[in-house]
Design an enzyme around this catalytic site. Structure first.
Site, PDB file in Angstrom:
ATOM      1  N   CYS A 128      50.874 -94.902  17.113  1.00 27.20           N
ATOM      2  CA  CYS A 128      51.358 -96.180  16.599  1.00 27.20           C
ATOM      3  C   CYS A 128      50.892 -97.341  17.471  1.00 27.20           C
ATOM      4  O   CYS A 128      50.486 -98.386  16.950  1.00 27.20           O
ATOM      5  CB  CYS A 128      52.880 -96.160  16.490  1.00 27.20           C
ATOM      6  SG  CYS A 128      53.456 -95.030  15.191  1.00 27.20           S
ATOM      7  N   GLU A 158      56.285 -97.531  12.152  1.00 26.57           N
ATOM      8  CA  GLU A 158      55.357 -98.632  12.390  1.00 26.57           C
ATOM      9  C   GLU A 158      54.183 -98.580  11.410  1.00 26.57           C
ATOM     10  O   GLU A 158      53.750 -99.614  10.899  1.00 26.57           O
ATOM     11  CB  GLU A 158      54.822 -98.586  13.830  1.00 26.57           C
ATOM     12  CG  GLU A 158      55.893 -98.758  14.885  1.00 26.57           C
ATOM     13  CD  GLU A 158      56.530 -97.438  15.353  1.00 26.57           C
ATOM     14  OE1 GLU A 158      57.133 -97.440  16.437  1.00 26.57           O
ATOM     15  OE2 GLU A 158      56.418 -96.421  14.639  1.00 26.57           O
TER      16      GLU A 158
END
Length: 170
Positions: free
Chosen positions: A91, A60
């Protein structure tokens, strides 16, 4: 699915390709794509061996960096993030702080996943933020990648809840 054949499954398949590329390099098989409407605007995959701080190179985070370089004018609130694994706390926090509000993931991270974090219980920065999270899209395909990874690298996270849980899935 819409009339042009686009669906969560379609975009998760693209994230799974990123995860497969990571697995092919012997890395933890997490892939991510960021979508605007019906178009992928950024991609990323886990890079455990990158640089001095490999735990920062989650799929991500790599995808967000690529988005900033390739499509800096897009409003993250209008984008959807597809990840083959439930985002971890790092994330999820990064996605939230950067304005992303839609997350779709494949495989649940029973060890470090944070998608169900009760934001309303947190500090003011997060308290009033609402995000849409959908889990389990292409779960079995993602699970298969993680099972192959843990079978090939039995010492990685040996004995951890994630490794044990993943290998026990049928």
């Amino acid at each position: 699915m819409d009339s042009q054949g686009f669906s969560h499954e379609f975009f998760m398949d693209q994230a799974l390709r990123q995860a497969q590329a990571a697995l092919d390099r012997g890395e933890f098989p997490v892939g991510c794509v960021i979508v605007c409407g019906k178009q992928i605007v950024a991609k990323g995959e886990r890079r455990d061996s990158a640089g001095d701080a490999p735990e920062l190179e989650h799929a991500e985070i790599v995808a967000i960096r690529n988005l900033a370089r390739q499509n800096p004018g897009l409003n993250p609130a209008n984008l959807t993030v597809y990840s083959t694994m439930e985002p971890c706390l790092m994330c999820l926090g990064t996605l939230i702080v950067n304005g992303f509000r839609q997350i779709v993931y494949a495989y649940e991270d029973v060890f470090g996943g944070a998608a169900d974090l009760p934001l309303s219980d947190l500090r003011p920065l997060y308290k009033n933020i609402r995000i849409a999270v959908i889990g389990g899209v292409r779960r079995w395909q993602s699970l298969a990648l993680f099972q192959r990874f843990f079978a090939a690298r039995p010492s990685y996270l040996r004995g951890s809840l994630l490794a044990e849980y993943t290998l026990a899935q049928k």
